[in-house]
Design an enzyme around this catalytic site. Structure first.
Site, PDB file in Angstrom:
ATOM      1  N   HIS A  92       4.164 -11.467   8.205  1.00  0.00           N
ATOM      2  CA  HIS A  92       3.615 -12.131   9.389  1.00  0.00           C
ATOM      3  C   HIS A  92       4.280 -13.488   9.630  1.00  0.00           C
ATOM      4  CE1 HIS A  92       0.619 -14.613  11.560  1.00  0.00           C
ATOM      5  NE2 HIS A  92       0.474 -13.501  12.268  1.00  0.00           N
ATOM      6  N   GLU A  98      10.066   5.511  10.418  1.00  0.00           N
ATOM      7  CA  GLU A  98       9.769   4.472   9.428  1.00  0.00           C
ATOM      8  C   GLU A  98       9.407   5.065   8.066  1.00  0.00           C
ATOM      9  OE1 GLU A  98       7.473   0.957  11.513  1.00  0.00           O
ATOM     10  OE2 GLU A  98       6.813   2.882  12.299  1.00  0.00           O
ATOM     11  N   ARG A 114       5.071  -0.506  21.618  1.00  0.00           N
ATOM     12  CA  ARG A 114       4.700   0.289  20.441  1.00  0.00           C
ATOM     13  C   ARG A 114       3.193   0.269  20.295  1.00  0.00           C
ATOM     14  NH1 ARG A 114       6.538  -1.357  14.489  1.00  0.00           N
ATOM     15  NH2 ARG A 114       4.881  -2.900  14.743  1.00  0.00           N
ATOM     16  N   ARG A 162       5.633  -5.491  19.636  1.00  0.00           N
ATOM     17  CA  ARG A 162       4.647  -5.250  18.573  1.00  0.00           C
ATOM     18  C   ARG A 162       3.242  -5.556  19.095  1.00  0.00           C
ATOM     19  NH1 ARG A 162       8.776  -7.516  14.873  1.00  0.00           N
ATOM     20  NH2 ARG A 162       8.998  -6.142  13.071  1.00  0.00           N
TER      21      ARG A 162
HETATM   22  C1  PEP Z   1       9.798  -1.664  10.841  1.00  0.00           C
HETATM   23  O1  PEP Z   1       9.008  -1.132  10.067  1.00  0.00           O
HETATM   24  O2  PEP Z   1      11.028  -1.757  10.639  1.00  0.00           O
HETATM   25  C2  PEP Z   1       9.300  -2.262  12.086  1.00  0.00           C
HETATM   26  C3  PEP Z   1      10.140  -2.727  12.990  1.00  0.00           C
HETATM   27  O3  PEP Z   1       7.939  -2.348  12.251  1.00  0.00           O
HETATM   28  P1  PEP Z   1       7.035  -3.520  11.595  1.00  0.00           P
HETATM   29  O4  PEP Z   1       8.005  -4.541  11.009  1.00  0.00           O
HETATM   30  O5  PEP Z   1       6.222  -4.083  12.686  1.00  0.00           O
HETATM   31  O6  PEP Z   1       6.282  -2.753  10.576  1.00  0.00           O
HETATM   32 MG    MG Z   2       6.976  -0.801  10.681  1.00  0.00          MG
END
Ligand code: PEP
Ligand code: MG
Length: 758
Positions: free
Chosen positions: A398, A634, A537, A490
């Site tokens: 974060h 992912e 997303r 996001r």
């Molecule tokens: C990732 O997992 O690479 C991604 C872009 O999503 P997040 O970082 O929000 O999990």
């Molecule tokens: Mg991710």
């Protein structure tokens, strides 16, 4: 004056017509053809508010609220907007506005012609102030009643919660900000594109023109590879014509909304612009450049043989790239804390240790925030800090994501900064190398500014270079890089900053409010990038992050939230939230923001994709037909089963390498103790990436990346060689990534040419 035609405005009329209106006037007066229109002036709005007596009421409501109380702010915004919408517009104003609209209809010889209605806000004492993206725009409006309705909606949008918040944060007096409304004929192009009035890479006096069939959206959004032309401005000699295979175009359907359709077979490889049209365009480019006194980046359209300019802005970045010195921290004092460089730049200030949320008030402008790990409620305090240091976390936690977006230097995963650093002591941090030095550095101002340079690099690449965005406030800065769209929006950060758990909206029966909250925030991003694509997303809500929100008390306590109830698996268990998200995007599409696509996170089984699509269809929003629908890769399972997903049907894929790496290597991405084992370049991760890109290329599915690896130039170089179609990076990395992509593309062309010669 209630209404002023573009012909009677110029760029100094920002106080009357707002920035947008004044610039359209300037182009019109310069004799540059722009679609005709008029502006309902800022004075009209002011008079409406004063004469109807509602101004006092509105100011009273605003005086009473605490803008940091989201609920209170939203309730006040709704109350004011309803008040404006319910107050009749005086007859003399209505008559003049309708007369102007009818004159416009007569002028273009169409009954109830389609217009775009755009807000153009302006501040009394500071007309240059930017309010872009704060107020609403409505496309394809037609007829007297609709025109009046949407003008009033534009006025009301001056009191959207986000606009009120923005003005308070930036010390604008509400009573001194006015709103002008631009009413402009919608362009209905047969062919359209962009033109740089000089070669943006070299500055040579050559007009560089790209064009394709239909509305300009196809070129600006990168949906087609357009024809490319170069015209020598000295003698109008056409020095290069490259015709491409143009597969899709945007046209207006019967009810006037723009839709993406296939280009008829016989036009796909047909040349778009004739020699005469190229010369007409070049001549217009010369005029625009001469008028503004500098090279310009323009958007143009031909409608029934007539050429129009839709936008013109200076090419600001020719030859003024600022490099960040690599060893900027080399002569600083002793290193007292080491961690991971999470957001580049140098910052100096007084240490303030925050161990509890109640202590946030002690962060004053310019302090260094030192904490265990940041949480969403810390974002307002993070904004005040000049630098951030955390004990925990990796470069995708974060603190890292938010500080990069805010442009604040940040060091994470230090182990024990909260124990080692002394309250109120002066420190300097290097967010690139991950170091904290003793003492205040004199040179930090300069270094931080250099890092904050996010100007667009004057480089054109075939592989799109897009931006990752988490907070609407950061969208404009991201768009200013010239990024080709948003490859990852996001949502969880949008939700987290709203302060209320999405589940609470549902359990309180406030679905409409949830839809509006999402739509309002996403619209800011879609506006900043319009008409370039923005991939929204759907929520990836880890229980440990959402627990801090109002209504988050019911989040289950999970043994390992990273492997737990998050992503699309959670959304399918709570389909009401997912439905609201889809409805928010549908609502924005209806308002003309057809540039927004949907992307689902963290899928491990094609069945999930099927179910998510069915939920989207169930609200009358058809994936692929009404909206681009894609997914993130992912989880290794998704990379391995990509063929099965393609069979279910996807418009695009985006590689989330942050999670793909942690799940392939069994390394928690937020755990600093194992950070040294975390590498996107591990051969197993790279194999999964390469395979996904190859399979997508074979199936003709767009493949992008939005994990942190997409912001690392030497990894991006490999991805281009694998055949990736777009890369989505953090704002601070875009210029570098774009250079890397251009170099990698040229290398591929060069290698192929050399091979042919062998
Ligand atoms: C990732 O997992 O690479 C991604 C872009 O999503 P997040 O970082 O929000 O999990
Ligand atoms: Mg991710």
């Amino acid at each position: 004056m209630y209404v002023v035609k573009f012909e009677d405005l110029n760029k100094s009329d920002i106080g009357i017509a707002g920035g947008k209106g004044a610039n359209l006037g300037e182009l019109t007066q310069a004799g540059i053809p722009v679609p005709p229109g008029f502006v309902v002036t800022a004075e009209t709005y002011e008079k409406f508010m004063e004469d109807s007596g509602i101004n006092g009421q509105v100011m009273d409501i605003l005086d009473k609220i605490d803008i940091n109380d989201t609920k209170e702010l939203q309730a006040a915004a709704e109350e004011i907007k309803s008040l404006i919408i319910a107050t009749p517009i005086p007859d003399d104003m209505t008559t003049l506005i309708i007369e102007a609209y009818n004159q416009l209809c007569q002028r273009v010889d169409e009954d109830d012609t389609d217009v775009a209605i755009r807000s153009s806000a302006t501040a009394e004492d500071l007309p240059e102030a930017s309010f872009a993206g704060q107020q609403d725009t409505f496309l394809h409006v037609s007829g007297n009643d609709e025109v009046m309705e949407y003008i009033r909606k534009c006025w009301a949008s001056l009191f959207e919660a986000r606009a009120i918040f923005y003005r308070e944060e930036n010390n604008f007096e509400h009573s001194k900000v006015y709103i002008a409304v631009v009413v402009q004929k919608m362009a209905n192009a047969d062919k359209a594109g962009v033109m740089f009035t000089v070669n943006p890479s070299t500055g040579e006096e050559i007009a560089l023109i790209e064009g394709s069939w239909g509305l300009g959206e196809s070129v600006v959004s990168g949906d087609v590879t357009p024809d490319n032309y170069q015209v020598d401005k000295k003698n109008n000699e056409i020095v290069n014509v490259t015709i491409s295979d143009k597969k899709v175009m945007y046209t207006n359907d019967e009810d006037g909304t723009s839709v993406k359709v296939e280009v008829p077979e016989n036009m796909r490889k047909e040349r778009v612009l004739s020699d005469e049209e190229l010369i007409e365009l070049t001549e217009m480019g010369k005029r625009v450049q001469a008028h503004y006194g500098e090279p310009m980046d323009t958007e143009w359209a031909f409608e029934k043989g007539n050429l129009f300019l839709l936008q013109a802005r200076p090419i600001t970045t020719l030859g003024d790239d600022v490099e960040v010195a690599d060893d900027e921290s080399s002569d600083l004092g002793e290193v007292i804390v080491r961690g991971l460089g999470a957001s580049p730049g140098m910052a100096s200030g007084k240490v303030k240790i925050v161990l509890d949320i109640d202590e946030l008030d002690k962060i004053k402008d310019g302090d260094i925030m030192v904490t265990t790990m940041t949480t969403p409620d810390m974002v307002p305090a993070m904004r005040r800090a000049s630098g951030i240091v955390t004990d925990e976390g990796g470069v995708t936690c974060h603190a890292s994501i938010i500080s990069r977006e805010l442009g604040i230097p940040c060091v994470v995963g230090t182990g024990d900064a909260t124990g080692t650093l002394k309250e109120n002591s002066g420190v300097t941090l290097d967010g690139k190398k991950g170091l904290v030095f003793e003492g205040i550095s004199e040179t930090k101002e300069e270094a931080t500014q250099a890092t904050a340079n996010v100007e667009a690099a004057p480089i054109i690449t075939v592989t799109e270079v897009k931006a990752n965005v988490s907070m609407p406030e950061a969208a404009e800065k991201a768009a200013a890089t010239g990024a080709d769209g948003v490859g990852l929006l996001r949502t969880e950060h949008l939700m987290l900053t709203s302060g209320v758990h999405p589940g609470k909206f549902i359990s309180d029966g406030r679905e409409d409010e949830l839809i509006d909250t999402i739509a309002d925030k996403v619209q800011i991003v879609a506006d900043a990038f319009y008409p370039k694509p923005v991939w929204y997303r759907t929520l990836d809500a880890p229980t440990d992050e959402f627990i801090t929100l109002e209504g988050g008390e019911n989040e289950p306590e999970e043994h390992n939230p990273m492997l737990g109830w998050r992503g699309i698996r959670r959304e399918l268990d709570q389909p009401e939230i997912l439905k609201c998200e889809f409805k928010a995007i549908q609502k924005l599409h209806e308002k003309g923001y057809t540039n927004i696509g949907i992307m689902i996170p963290l899928s491990q089984n094609p069945e999930e994709l099927k179910q998510a699509k069915a939920i989207c269809s169930s609200i009358g929003f058809e994936p692929h037909k009404d909206v681009d629908f894609g997914m993130m890769v992912e989880i290794p399972a998704a990379a391995i089963m990509i063929d099965e997903y393609i069979k279910v049907g996807i418009d695009f894929v985006s590689l989330g390498t942050n999670d793909l790496t942690q799940y392939t290597l069994a390394v928690d991405r937020n755990n600093e103790f194992v950070a040294k084992h975390y590498s996107e370049e591990h051969p197993a991760v790279m194999k999964l990436i390469e395979r996904t890109i190859r399979k997508c290329a074979e199936a003709g599915v767009t493949c992008s990346i939005c994990g942190q690896a997409g912001s690392v130039p030497h990894i991006v170089e490999k991805l281009v060689a694998f055949g990736i179609t777009s890369v989505s990076s953090n704002t601070d990395a875009i210029a570098d990534v774009r250079k890397t992509v251009a170099r990698a593309e040229q290398k591929i062309i060069l290698d192929a040419a050399r091979k042919r010669l062998e």
